[in-house]
Scaffold this motif. Sequence first.
Motif, PDB file in Angstrom:
ATOM      1  N   PRO A 145       0.446  -1.287   0.106  1.00  0.00           N
ATOM      2  CA  PRO A 145       0.195  -0.223   0.119  1.00  0.00           C
ATOM      3  C   PRO A 145       0.575   1.309  -0.081  1.00  0.00           C
ATOM      4  O   PRO A 145       1.885   1.737   0.494  1.00  0.00           O
ATOM      5  N   VAL A 146       0.448   1.978  -0.520  1.00  0.00           N
ATOM      6  CA  VAL A 146       1.522   3.511  -0.688  1.00  0.00           C
ATOM      7  C   VAL A 146      -0.049   4.554  -0.428  1.00  0.00           C
ATOM      8  O   VAL A 146      -1.247   4.672  -1.304  1.00  0.00           O
ATOM      9  N   LEU A 147      -0.058   5.302   0.654  1.00  0.00           N
ATOM     10  CA  LEU A 147      -0.566   6.232   1.228  1.00  0.00           C
ATOM     11  C   LEU A 147      -0.014   7.593   0.898  1.00  0.00           C
ATOM     12  O   LEU A 147       1.248   8.064   1.328  1.00  0.00           O
ATOM     13  N   SER A 148      -0.343   8.516   0.653  1.00  0.00           N
ATOM     14  CA  SER A 148       0.016   9.856   0.404  1.00  0.00           C
ATOM     15  C   SER A 148      -1.200  10.928   0.488  1.00  0.00           C
ATOM     16  O   SER A 148      -1.549  11.291   0.772  1.00  0.00           O
ATOM     17  N   GLU A 206      -6.737  15.522   2.596  1.00  0.00           N
ATOM     18  CA  GLU A 206      -6.543  14.858   1.525  1.00  0.00           C
ATOM     19  C   GLU A 206      -5.955  13.725   1.407  1.00  0.00           C
ATOM     20  O   GLU A 206      -4.905  14.168   1.153  1.00  0.00           O
ATOM     21  N   LEU A 207      -5.862  12.936   1.137  1.00  0.00           N
ATOM     22  CA  LEU A 207      -5.141  11.014   1.247  1.00  0.00           C
ATOM     23  C   LEU A 207      -5.584  10.779   0.187  1.00  0.00           C
ATOM     24  O   LEU A 207      -6.538  11.276  -0.712  1.00  0.00           O
ATOM     25  N   GLN A 208      -4.626  10.259  -0.606  1.00  0.00           N
ATOM     26  CA  GLN A 208      -3.711   9.210  -1.816  1.00  0.00           C
ATOM     27  C   GLN A 208      -3.935   7.763  -1.615  1.00  0.00           C
ATOM     28  O   GLN A 208      -3.317   7.682  -0.965  1.00  0.00           O
ATOM     29  N   TRP A 209      -4.458   6.873  -2.511  1.00  0.00           N
ATOM     30  CA  TRP A 209      -4.058   5.420  -1.798  1.00  0.00           C
ATOM     31  C   TRP A 209      -3.755   5.131  -3.213  1.00  0.00           C
ATOM     32  O   TRP A 209      -4.646   4.838  -3.839  1.00  0.00           O
ATOM     33  N   ALA A 212     -13.996  -5.792  -4.051  1.00  0.00           N
ATOM     34  CA  ALA A 212     -12.882  -5.477  -5.928  1.00  0.00           C
ATOM     35  C   ALA A 212     -14.042  -5.781  -7.227  1.00  0.00           C
ATOM     36  O   ALA A 212     -15.476  -5.801  -6.685  1.00  0.00           O
ATOM     37  N   PRO A 213     -13.710  -5.032  -8.129  1.00  0.00           N
ATOM     38  CA  PRO A 213     -13.032  -4.686  -8.407  1.00  0.00           C
ATOM     39  C   PRO A 213     -12.390  -3.120  -7.998  1.00  0.00           C
ATOM     40  O   PRO A 213     -10.768  -2.965  -8.182  1.00  0.00           O
ATOM     41  N   MET A 222      -8.899   0.179  -7.722  1.00  0.00           N
ATOM     42  CA  MET A 222      -7.455   0.760  -8.335  1.00  0.00           C
ATOM     43  C   MET A 222      -6.631   2.174  -7.697  1.00  0.00           C
ATOM     44  O   MET A 222      -6.170   2.948  -7.686  1.00  0.00           O
ATOM     45  N   GLY A 223      -7.332   2.437  -5.938  1.00  0.00           N
ATOM     46  CA  GLY A 223      -7.074   3.328  -5.737  1.00  0.00           C
ATOM     47  C   GLY A 223      -7.609   4.604  -5.806  1.00  0.00           C
ATOM     48  O   GLY A 223      -9.370   4.039  -5.577  1.00  0.00           O
ATOM     49  N   GLY A 224      -7.054   5.252  -5.276  1.00  0.00           N
ATOM     50  CA  GLY A 224      -8.464   6.457  -4.932  1.00  0.00           C
ATOM     51  C   GLY A 224      -7.527   7.545  -3.984  1.00  0.00           C
ATOM     52  O   GLY A 224      -6.818   7.345  -3.621  1.00  0.00           O
TER      53      GLY A 224
END
Lengths: 591, 121
Positions: free
Chosen positions: A463-466, A479-482, A529-530, A534-536
């Motif tokens: 997982p990549v969280l910013s 504002e989070l992006q994952w 899923a699915p 994708m992330g979001g």
Amino acid sequence: MARRGWKIRLGRRAGQPGPEAGPVGRFLGRLLATAFFGLFFGLGVFFTWGMLQRAGEHLETYRWSERVCEVERSEVVRAGGEEPYEPRIAFRSIDAGPALRGQRIQRRDVEYGSHGEALARLGPYPVGAVATCYASEAGELVLERGPFWSALLVFFPLIFVVIGGVGLWAIWSPDRPTRDAAGRPRLQALGANFRRRAEGRVLLWMGALFAAIGGLTFWFFGALPLWQVYEARSWDAQRCTVEHSSVVAHQSDDGTTYSVDIFYRWDRGRGVERSSRYSFFGGSSSGRAAKAEIVAAHREGAEVACWVHPQTPNEAVLERELTLHAAVALVPLAFLVIGVGMLLHGRQISGRRAAMRSRAYQGGLPFRAEDPVLEVLPTFEMRAGPVPLAADSPRWMRFVGLVFATLFWNGIVSVFAYQAWKSWQRGNPEVFLMFFLVPFVLVGIALVFGVIHALLGMANPHPVLSANASTVAPGRSLELQWRFRGRAERLSRVRLSLIGREEATYRVGTNTHTAQETFHEEVLVDLAAPSCQMGGHVRVALPAGAMHSFESEHNKVVWQLDLSGEIERWPDVSESYPLVVLPLAERGGAT
Amino acid sequence: MIEIRLDESRSAFEPGEKLRGEVHWVAETAPRGLALRLLWYTEGRGDRDVGVASRETLPVGSSTGSSAFSLEAPSGPWSCSGQLVSIRWALEAELEPGGEVARLELVLGPGGSEALLGQGG
């Protein structure tokens, strides 16, 4: 002067309400503490007195008259015991004063563990040498005055006297009244003994101590002997005759250790020389059998191979190779490495905290440089824009930690399991040991499964969280992006939650416990899923009346983002990302 | 006897606000010193942690008297109450010698109120 009121309290935590020990319990506790500190005090006084006497004897010689003496006898004698080598000397006055004779270099001569050391002590006084000597009015004659610094040694036992004395004073000094003149409960000061948090300084000091002790010990007992082993490759081969050979036992609080004492002689045509050095790695260790084997190979009267220094004819060694014993000398190296590690980590912590202060001050936050709130905030950075959030313990770190724990646990358990297995093989099984080991072996097996589980988890999508800022404040939002790196198509469900948690660490007896309570839980993302693959992005808003992050020694208010991903028939993804919530009521670190 | 009094009898403050007041004392002999500390401490399940935000030594001349003070409330930590952890603020005065102590509880937080963990965070 007001007593700054620290007191040894028995049966309750200082400054906090709690169950108090009864009068009998308090009395017994005081007795035990008195015995403990009394022992410190008594031993301290005993050794201080002994050292003062010794220092007095040495210092007294500075009032003695100077004379001229000639050495008549100078030799090393093997007297036996743990320090078997005794320098024996005899000399007489040869000046115009009254004729006197002496047999001591200093008033208190010592014995030595090696022949070489004893020989070196006699170095300046060969037979026939004329030297200054010192005579007392009573006719006592010595070759050297005692060292002045011997008086300074008294400070070491004095430390014990001070610790014991302060402890006894703290136990038996009268209690400060707990009620005032009107009979109301009297308040105890909370902030009187406050010290600022060490911020890594403890680690720095401990690391420096470990590194210094480890470094010095390794230098003297590891590096120098290794260098001598290297140098001895060019020493001359010689035949030596063993004069004495025995195993010496050394008693200490930690048990008995053993060393070999082999005294041998050789003659290279310039007179007989003697030495007691077996190898360059001295000291003693447990295990008598190995030393007895060496002694058996060097029986008294035997002719054995030895190696003699080409330039220093009285320096020799019997074993010039690297033996298994040399590996023991590398132990201090571990202390050195641990010490350096602690130093680096301590420096990193203090540097991180100092940088945080500086950034908070310069970054426009309404904190003074010495604002106490900076002491109780987790370290944070002042960054804007897409900021990658770091998991509190990355999965590789968890895996490595588990591997170490498993090796450590099973390493110890396997020693006992092996004993049990051997007893079963011998046909005389140790049944009690076997039953006793069952729970320990089960924990060991569980740890092995834990390692396998963590290893499988390493192959999970990452997982990549910013976030759009590195910090947030109550009433503000982030504002989070994952997204997931790797095989995200394996994920069947993803959840992202904002968690607020209290943590309290407390002592019960000698055990330390940490209690946790979640006070805020908000699901931000819950996708199957699915679409979960994708992330979001999502906006997270901190409640307006929320508490900021707080971190003191025993109490915490923690904010974090929990990201979990479910994978069918496989270990799930589960990561936590600490979030620093700043105490900003009007202006935030984020929008 | 020692007592702390705040102007307007306030006990709740915003971060950065001034705390003004007086410490009154009545002692048998003239005290040598009067220490005033603005501090926070924890309450709850965990072992107590204490932090001193500022400390001052107030002038004393006789066995009875009063001394004025003015302190700035720091940015935090804010007062809060939770299931396991609560943070309290207090002004603490201590006479020397004798160690007689007076403590006045305060609330420090935005709007002069404490954060309630579990009720809005």
